[in-house]
Scaffold this motif. Structure first.
Motif, mmCIF file in Angstrom:
data_model
loop_
_atom_site.group_PDB
_atom_site.id
_atom_site.type_symbol
_atom_site.label_atom_id
_atom_site.label_comp_id
_atom_site.label_asym_id
_atom_site.label_seq_id
_atom_site.Cartn_x
_atom_site.Cartn_y
_atom_site.Cartn_z
ATOM 1 N N ASP A 81 44.103 -64.593 -49.161
ATOM 2 C CA ASP A 81 44.083 -65.643 -47.908
ATOM 3 C C ASP A 81 42.530 -65.263 -47.516
ATOM 4 O OD1 ASP A 81 44.110 -67.254 -45.516
ATOM 5 O OD2 ASP A 81 44.162 -65.433 -44.843
ATOM 6 N N PHE A 90 40.123 -65.856 -50.325
ATOM 7 C CA PHE A 90 39.647 -67.100 -50.398
ATOM 8 C C PHE A 90 38.977 -67.717 -49.530
ATOM 9 C CE2 PHE A 90 42.893 -68.776 -54.051
ATOM 10 C CZ PHE A 90 42.459 -67.889 -54.497
ATOM 11 N N ARG A 91 39.045 -66.924 -48.144
ATOM 12 C CA ARG A 91 38.088 -67.088 -47.434
ATOM 13 C C ARG A 91 36.599 -67.159 -47.274
ATOM 14 N NH1 ARG A 91 41.770 -68.759 -42.063
ATOM 15 N NH2 ARG A 91 43.272 -68.998 -42.387
ATOM 16 N N PHE A 137 39.170 -72.368 -47.738
ATOM 17 C CA PHE A 137 39.035 -71.733 -48.644
ATOM 18 C C PHE A 137 37.585 -72.378 -48.641
ATOM 19 C CE2 PHE A 137 43.516 -70.484 -49.827
ATOM 20 C CZ PHE A 137 43.331 -69.875 -48.290
#
Ligand SMILES: O=C(O)CCC(=O)C(=O)O
Ligand SMILES: [Fe+2]
Length: 374
Positions: free
Chosen positions: A65, A68-69, A297
């Motif tokens: 997470d 991807f952010r 993302f």
């Protein structure tokens, strides 16, 4: 400076690239204008993705997470693809690209209504300021007509070119040499798609969804492999692949050789190196996942420039949902305070539009334009 001496090339003011919204530019920020952004690609250990404990899998999801952010890219260690299979896969890819051009041209992708097969050096041009992408490739897709690909019997194949239009009754074109190219690529496809399916569950957990939330996308995904060869660059302005974002849900790139050439664009418009790390896959968010997450993302722009003087080989696996899936904004990525940015879109139609745009000279793309389909 002596009169007539060459001035160094000016620092570029903008970086131009191809992404979901077409051709875009990003300013190269300098000095005080620079923002907080990534300067390296994080590495995530996927050992616990295979664990029976949901807590273990959630721990991996948390790291995915964050990556991807903030970056849109990560290195996946312990992906589960054996070194023995990697060695055999590299061998067949290298042997194929070392064949004479006439041999490789026997499976040129213009012979395939599905745009599968061999693509020559400089045939694509993602960066208009260059003479073309200095790479050759074999485009291989998950093939509903090939029994080895295990397409469900009741799957609607109307999205794909009819079987009778495909030579040999299958969609892919396979080379005669090396003789084990097809078998080994299929074996690699099975291994990498196993990782991809698990990763889909991890992504669901990252987004605070049920782990099986995205399983409906995998009925018969529009997935594919693309062995790539980048010769050493002789012209200094060349690129291996011009700056772009991927039209996939996510991409898993295995950098098959130790040749550093992959570069990732950060928010300041600076190129961050993503050198090969043995036994890892480079995982990047594609445009479909970016859209579905309302840009939570990020589908990060990247390019390949092989300045090393050595041959470079890589093997991306593109994962995109089955053609009949609607790409909708996932429920945890929008609210009254964070409205939806995108309409729902059919995965097959969006994929086809992007593919035809990238291969606008291909007979299938020309025919679709003439029929007004794109
Ligand atoms: O060769 C690589 O490392 C990346 C290739 C790539 O970006 C692509 O095929 O979309
Ligand atoms: Fe890419």
């Amino acid at each position: 400076m002596a009169p007539g001496a060459l001035l160094p090339d000016p620092e570029p003011e903008y970086v131009t690239f191809h992404a979901a919204k077409g051709k875009l530019s990003r300013p190269v920020l300098k000095g005080d204008a620079k923002r907080q952004t990534f300067e390296e690609i994080p590495q995530v250990d996927f050992t616990k993705m295979w664990s029976d404990s949901i807590q273990d899998r959630k721990a991996v999801a948390l790291e995915v997470d964050k990556a991807f952010r903030e970056v849109g890219f990560l290195y996946a260690a312990n992906h589960g693809i054996s070194e023995e299979l990697q060695a055999r896969t590299f061998k067949v890819a290298k042997e194929f690209f070392e064949l004479p051009t006439e041999e490789k041209m026997k499976i040129h992708l213009n012979k395939s209504p599905a745009i599968k097969g061999y693509e020559r050096l400089l045939e694509t041009r993602l960066d208009d300021t260059t003479r073309g992408d200095n790479k050759e490739a074999v485009n291989i897709g998950d093939d509903p007509y090939d029994p080895e690909h295990g397409c469900p019997e009741d799957f609607d194949t109307s999205y794909y070119p009819p079987r009778f239009e495909c030579a040999a009754g299958i969609m892919n074109q396979w080379p005669e040499k090396p003789v084990d190219f097809r078998a080994v690529m299929n074996e690699y496809r099975v291994a990498v798609s196993d990782f991809a399916r698990r990763l889909l569950g991890i992504i669901a957990l990252s987004l605070e969804l049920n782990e099986d939330h995205f399983d409906y996308m995998t009925w018969f995904p529009m997935a594919g492999l693309r062995p790539l060869h980048y010769p050493p660059q002789e012209v200094s302005s060349d690129v291996g692949i011009g700056a772009h974002a991927d039209y996939s849900w996510f991409t898993l790139v295995w950098q098959m050789t130790a040749t550093p050439a992959l570069e990732v664009l950060n928010h300041n418009g600076h190129w961050v190196q993503a050198p090969p790390i043995p036994n890892t896959l480079v995982v990047n968010v594609g445009d479909f996942l970016e859209r579905a997450t309302n840009d939570v993302f990020i589908s990060t722009v990247h390019r390949v420039v092989n300045r090393t003087g050595e041959e470079r080989y890589s093997l991306p696996y593109f994962f995109t949902p089955s053609h009949d899936v609607m790409i909708e904004t996932v429920p945890t990525c929008w609210s009254a305070d964070q409205p939806k940015k995108y309409e729902d879109v059919n995965a097959g139609a969006w994929q086809r539009e992007r593919l035809y745009r990238a291969r606008y000279k291909h007979p299938a793309s020309i025919a679709a334009r003439e029929k007004g389909e794109i």
